[in-house]
Design a protein around this motif. Structure first.
Motif, PDB file in Angstrom:
ATOM      1  N   LEU A   9      15.433  19.579  41.274  1.00 30.04           N
ATOM      2  CA  LEU A   9      16.413  19.407  42.349  1.00 30.04           C
ATOM      3  C   LEU A   9      16.276  20.567  43.324  1.00 30.04           C
ATOM      4  O   LEU A   9      16.157  21.724  42.911  1.00 30.04           O
ATOM      5  N   HIS A  10      16.295  20.255  44.600  1.00 30.72           N
ATOM      6  CA  HIS A  10      16.192  21.246  45.686  1.00 30.72           C
ATOM      7  C   HIS A  10      17.577  21.387  46.308  1.00 30.72           C
ATOM      8  O   HIS A  10      18.164  20.404  46.750  1.00 30.72           O
ATOM      9  N   HIS A  20      16.785  26.020  43.333  1.00 32.88           N
ATOM     10  CA  HIS A  20      16.315  24.819  42.655  1.00 32.88           C
ATOM     11  C   HIS A  20      16.921  24.744  41.258  1.00 32.88           C
ATOM     12  O   HIS A  20      17.382  25.749  40.717  1.00 32.88           O
ATOM     13  N   TYR A  21      16.867  23.543  40.699  1.00 32.67           N
ATOM     14  CA  TYR A  21      17.277  23.338  39.315  1.00 32.67           C
ATOM     15  C   TYR A  21      16.250  22.415  38.665  1.00 32.67           C
ATOM     16  O   TYR A  21      15.895  21.372  39.230  1.00 32.67           O
ATOM     17  N   THR A  22      15.757  22.794  37.513  1.00 31.99           N
ATOM     18  CA  THR A  22      14.834  21.966  36.747  1.00 31.99           C
ATOM     19  C   THR A  22      15.569  21.465  35.513  1.00 31.99           C
ATOM     20  O   THR A  22      16.214  22.240  34.810  1.00 31.99           O
ATOM     21  N   LEU A  56      16.865  15.262  45.000  1.00 37.01           N
ATOM     22  CA  LEU A  56      15.831  15.100  43.979  1.00 37.01           C
ATOM     23  C   LEU A  56      14.489  15.285  44.671  1.00 37.01           C
ATOM     24  O   LEU A  56      14.134  14.520  45.566  1.00 37.01           O
ATOM     25  N   ALA A  57      13.759  16.325  44.284  1.00 35.11           N
ATOM     26  CA  ALA A  57      12.531  16.685  44.981  1.00 35.11           C
ATOM     27  C   ALA A  57      11.278  16.189  44.271  1.00 35.11           C
ATOM     28  O   ALA A  57      10.283  15.870  44.922  1.00 35.11           O
ATOM     29  N   ARG A  78       7.436  26.827  44.152  1.00 36.58           N
ATOM     30  CA  ARG A  78       5.993  26.560  44.219  1.00 36.58           C
ATOM     31  C   ARG A  78       5.652  25.137  43.783  1.00 36.58           C
ATOM     32  O   ARG A  78       4.534  24.689  43.982  1.00 36.58           O
ATOM     33  N   ARG A  79       6.602  24.448  43.158  1.00 36.83           N
ATOM     34  CA  ARG A  79       6.400  23.062  42.731  1.00 36.83           C
ATOM     35  C   ARG A  79       7.177  22.075  43.597  1.00 36.83           C
ATOM     36  O   ARG A  79       7.152  20.882  43.350  1.00 36.83           O
ATOM     37  N   CYS A  80       7.898  22.574  44.597  1.00 37.80           N
ATOM     38  CA  CYS A  80       8.808  21.744  45.369  1.00 37.80           C
ATOM     39  C   CYS A  80       8.168  21.241  46.665  1.00 37.80           C
ATOM     40  O   CYS A  80       7.866  22.037  47.557  1.00 37.80           O
ATOM     41  N   PRO A  81       7.995  19.923  46.799  1.00 35.95           N
ATOM     42  CA  PRO A  81       7.426  19.391  48.041  1.00 35.95           C
ATOM     43  C   PRO A  81       8.336  19.619  49.252  1.00 35.95           C
ATOM     44  O   PRO A  81       7.853  19.678  50.384  1.00 35.95           O
ATOM     45  N   LEU A  82       9.642  19.786  49.037  1.00 34.83           N
ATOM     46  CA  LEU A  82      10.558  20.045  50.148  1.00 34.83           C
ATOM     47  C   LEU A  82      10.438  21.477  50.667  1.00 34.83           C
ATOM     48  O   LEU A  82      10.927  21.790  51.752  1.00 34.83           O
ATOM     49  N   CYS A  83       9.783  22.324  49.898  1.00 39.91           N
ATOM     50  CA  CYS A  83       9.520  23.704  50.323  1.00 39.91           C
ATOM     51  C   CYS A  83       8.120  23.839  50.916  1.00 39.91           C
ATOM     52  O   CYS A  83       7.627  24.944  51.110  1.00 39.91           O
ATOM     53  N   GLY A  84       7.461  22.707  51.157  1.00 35.82           N
ATOM     54  CA  GLY A  84       6.150  22.727  51.789  1.00 35.82           C
ATOM     55  C   GLY A  84       4.971  22.659  50.840  1.00 35.82           C
ATOM     56  O   GLY A  84       3.836  22.799  51.256  1.00 35.82           O
TER      57      GLY A  84
END
Length: 93
Positions: A9-10, A20-22, A56-57, A78-84
């Motif tokens: 989650l972003h 974030h939350y995993t 939900l990212a 580093r795993r978040c597509p919403l962070c680029g």
């Protein structure tokens, strides 16, 4: 080991140090509904109380052990597509 869904989650804006939350679940829709209601994970409950939303990212098929491994590695951004980040197919990192 039970297979389920590991999810990322972003947050709309950071809460203290967290952006974030995993998590892990066997029923993603139900778990996201719990989070949206402010139940379940403490971090998401306090983020909701602070008026912070989330998206939900990313999701992976995996076990609780996979979730723990990702959390131990840190660096959710580093795993978040919403962070680029552009995840490679099947990439857990």
């Amino acid at each position: 080991m039970t297979t389920g869904t590991v999810y990322l989650l972003h947050f709309d804006r950071p809460y203290a140090h967290a952006g974030h939350y995993t998590g892990w679940t066997t029923d993603l829709a139900a778990r996201l509904a719990e989070h949206a209601a402010g139940h379940g994970a403490r971090l998401l409950a306090v983020a909701k109380a602070a008026g912070i939303g989330w998206t939900l990212a990313r999701i992976w098929t995996g076990s609780r052990a996979d979730e723990r491994a990702l959390k131990r590695q840190g660096g959710a951004s580093r795993r978040c597509p919403l962070c680029g980040v552009t995840p490679r197919n099947g990439d857990r990192r």
